[in-house]
Design a protein around this motif. Structure first.
Motif, PDB file in Angstrom:
ATOM      1  N   PHE A  71       0.881  11.197  -1.575  1.00 12.03           N
ATOM      2  CA  PHE A  71       1.108  10.347  -0.391  1.00 12.03           C
ATOM      3  C   PHE A  71       0.356  10.896   0.822  1.00 12.03           C
ATOM      4  O   PHE A  71      -0.257  10.140   1.573  1.00 12.03           O
ATOM      5  N   ARG A  72       0.408  12.217   0.980  1.00 14.78           N
ATOM      6  CA  ARG A  72      -0.295  12.814   2.127  1.00 14.78           C
ATOM      7  C   ARG A  72      -1.798  12.620   1.993  1.00 14.78           C
ATOM      8  O   ARG A  72      -2.480  12.291   2.963  1.00 14.78           O
ATOM      9  N   GLY A  73      -2.313  12.813   0.787  1.00 13.35           N
ATOM     10  CA  GLY A  73      -3.749  12.622   0.557  1.00 13.35           C
ATOM     11  C   GLY A  73      -4.189  11.208   0.908  1.00 13.35           C
ATOM     12  O   GLY A  73      -5.205  11.008   1.588  1.00 13.35           O
ATOM     13  N   ALA A  74      -3.389  10.220   0.484  1.00 13.73           N
ATOM     14  CA  ALA A  74      -3.713   8.814   0.780  1.00 13.73           C
ATOM     15  C   ALA A  74      -3.646   8.556   2.286  1.00 13.73           C
ATOM     16  O   ALA A  74      -4.494   7.855   2.853  1.00 13.73           O
ATOM     17  N   SER A  75      -2.652   9.150   2.946  1.00 14.65           N
ATOM     18  CA  SER A  75      -2.504   8.960   4.403  1.00 14.65           C
ATOM     19  C   SER A  75      -3.658   9.600   5.160  1.00 14.65           C
ATOM     20  O   SER A  75      -4.202   9.016   6.099  1.00 14.65           O
ATOM     21  N   VAL A  76      -4.036  10.807   4.736  1.00 11.62           N
ATOM     22  CA  VAL A  76      -5.112  11.528   5.424  1.00 11.62           C
ATOM     23  C   VAL A  76      -6.422  10.751   5.320  1.00 11.62           C
ATOM     24  O   VAL A  76      -7.134  10.572   6.311  1.00 11.62           O
ATOM     25  N   ILE A  77      -6.734  10.283   4.128  1.00  4.88           N
ATOM     26  CA  ILE A  77      -8.018   9.583   3.972  1.00  4.88           C
ATOM     27  C   ILE A  77      -8.009   8.281   4.769  1.00  4.88           C
ATOM     28  O   ILE A  77      -9.014   7.890   5.360  1.00  4.88           O
ATOM     29  N   GLU A  78      -6.867   7.637   4.833  1.00  4.91           N
ATOM     30  CA  GLU A  78      -6.773   6.384   5.592  1.00  4.91           C
ATOM     31  C   GLU A  78      -6.824   6.650   7.097  1.00  4.91           C
ATOM     32  O   GLU A  78      -7.453   5.906   7.846  1.00  4.91           O
ATOM     33  N   LEU A  79      -6.191   7.732   7.551  1.00 11.87           N
ATOM     34  CA  LEU A  79      -6.240   8.099   8.975  1.00 11.87           C
ATOM     35  C   LEU A  79      -7.676   8.396   9.402  1.00 11.87           C
ATOM     36  O   LEU A  79      -8.162   7.874  10.407  1.00 11.87           O
ATOM     37  N   ILE A  80      -8.338   9.220   8.599  1.00  5.76           N
ATOM     38  CA  ILE A  80      -9.686   9.641   8.985  1.00  5.76           C
ATOM     39  C   ILE A  80     -10.685   8.497   8.840  1.00  5.76           C
ATOM     40  O   ILE A  80     -11.562   8.304   9.678  1.00  5.76           O
ATOM     41  N   HIS A  81     -10.501   7.684   7.808  1.00  7.20           N
ATOM     42  CA  HIS A  81     -11.398   6.532   7.658  1.00  7.20           C
ATOM     43  C   HIS A  81     -11.186   5.526   8.783  1.00  7.20           C
ATOM     44  O   HIS A  81     -12.144   4.965   9.326  1.00  7.20           O
ATOM     45  N   THR A  82      -9.920   5.293   9.162  1.00  7.25           N
ATOM     46  CA  THR A  82      -9.633   4.369  10.276  1.00  7.25           C
ATOM     47  C   THR A  82     -10.281   4.890  11.559  1.00  7.25           C
ATOM     48  O   THR A  82     -10.836   4.116  12.347  1.00  7.25           O
ATOM     49  N   ALA A  83     -10.226   6.208  11.751  1.00 10.72           N
ATOM     50  CA  ALA A  83     -10.867   6.809  12.931  1.00 10.72           C
ATOM     51  C   ALA A  83     -12.360   6.496  12.957  1.00 10.72           C
ATOM     52  O   ALA A  83     -12.913   6.107  13.992  1.00 10.72           O
ATOM     53  N   THR A  84     -13.017   6.622  11.788  1.00 15.88           N
ATOM     54  CA  THR A  84     -14.465   6.359  11.745  1.00 15.88           C
ATOM     55  C   THR A  84     -14.761   4.873  12.008  1.00 15.88           C
ATOM     56  O   THR A  84     -15.751   4.538  12.636  1.00 15.88           O
ATOM     57  N   LEU A  85     -13.866   3.980  11.543  1.00 13.98           N
ATOM     58  CA  LEU A  85     -14.074   2.542  11.769  1.00 13.98           C
ATOM     59  C   LEU A  85     -13.942   2.192  13.252  1.00 13.98           C
ATOM     60  O   LEU A  85     -14.712   1.397  13.789  1.00 13.98           O
ATOM     61  N   VAL A  86     -12.937   2.793  13.905  1.00 16.03           N
ATOM     62  CA  VAL A  86     -12.729   2.545  15.342  1.00 16.03           C
ATOM     63  C   VAL A  86     -13.970   3.011  16.110  1.00 16.03           C
ATOM     64  O   VAL A  86     -14.465   2.319  17.002  1.00 16.03           O
TER      65      VAL A  86
END
Length: 326
Positions: A71-86
């Motif tokens: 769960f943490r791995g999925a959250s981390v990748i989504e957090l960091i990917h969302t940051a790059t999209l923003v």
């Protein structure tokens, strides 16, 4: 039943729990930040990245439920990917993201950049606080490669002298590395330091390569509506069909095509003529053949694992990447 729903079916519980955990992982004491992150969470896409993480983890694990590390791995990748999209939307001066207003369109660039920085730090801290250093390394390498891939593309686009090998380097870093990170993350979350981590990274990379070539083909009319868009040509992006056409064209045709892409990319008729020339020279067939090669290599890796609902869903995912209509 839609294909995406079929893919999600074996991990439905995990995805529901993930949404809650992902939302919580963004929380802040600043009301403005919470308002913006709430807006981001409610406009999620198909969530392919966390799906890759959970499907790979469950395929490699005997546990009924996904573990907290997954769960943490999925959250981390989504957090960091969302940051790059923003941040991407700020760089591209883009007002829309997935059919909704982008963060920078609603709250201006300064706030969007700060929100991107905040999400990045949240992702890093989520890993550090739980000592998931191996997962953090996978994601950090992916972000580095994505940045390098984007910059390599910008550097090469100025001269339009991209060889097929350089093109693969660019898409491997720009697109494939993120899907590769999702798959290796899923493996590392349940089988750390095992051979599966690299095997799944390669599997994800191959899917990412096929995914990008499929995107290239959309520009030439391989869409549901069948109309070529020519957007990549207008933006002087070197796609595989165009690279192949330039490599096989006569010197005269090659000069004309390069001149068209460089100096006449806003001229609708010229763009249309370039698209036709690429088609005539077999660029689409060549790109499609390459895409299917990457797909088959990905499927070959999957075949090494025992049958399960998760493996079947990953096979569906590979086919979906190739067969999607947008």
């Amino acid at each position: 039943m839609k294909v995406v729903e079929q893919i999600k079916a074996p991990i439905l519980d995990e995805m529901e729990t993930f949404e809650q955990k992902f939302s919580n992982s963004m929380s802040s004491k600043v009301a403005l930040l919470n308002r913006i992150t709430h807006y981001i969470v409610n406009r999620k896409g198909k969530q392919m990245r966390p799906m890759f993480v959970f499907l790979v983890a469950k395929m490699l694990s005997d546990n009924e439920k996904a573990n907290e590390r997954t769960f943490r791995g999925a959250s981390v990748i989504e957090l960091i990917h969302t940051a790059t999209l923003v941040h991407d939307d700020v760089v591209d001066d883009s007002n829309m993201r997935r059919g909704f207003f982008s963060v920078n369109a609603l709250w201006k660039n300064k706030i969007a950049v700060l929100v991107g920085d905040y999400l990045l730090s949240k992702g890093l801290l989520l890993s550090i606080d739980n000592e998931d250093f191996d997962l953090l390394k996978i994601i950090s390498v992916a972000v580095r490669e994505m940045s390098e891939g984007e910059l390599l593309q910008i550097e090469k686009a100025r001269k339009l002298d991209i060889s097929e090998a350089v093109y693969y380097d660019i898409i491997r870093q720009k697109t494939a590395t993120l899907i590769a990170a999702c798959c290796s993350l899923g493996a590392a979350s349940v089988q750390p330091n095992s051979v599966h981590v690299e095997k799944m990274r390669k599997f994800g990379e191959l899917i990412g390569m096929a995914f990008q070539i499929k995107d290239d083909l959309f520009d030439y009319g391989e869409t549901a509506i069948g109309k070529p868009t020519g957007i990549d040509i207008k933006e002087q992006k070197m796609t595989l069909p165009l690279i192949y056409a330039l490599n096989t064209a006569t010197d005269k045709d090659k000069d004309w095509m390069i001149n068209s892409v460089k100096n006449h990319n806003k001229n609708k008729l010229r763009v249309k003529q370039v698209i036709q020339k690429v088609k005539d020279l077999g660029g689409l067939e060549y790109a499609e053949k390459k895409m299917l090669t990457f797909k088959m290599e990905a499927i070959d890796i999957l075949q090494q694992y025992p049958n399960s609902d998760y493996k079947s869903a990953l096979e569906l995912m590979v086919n979906y990447v190739i067969d999607r209509k947008k």
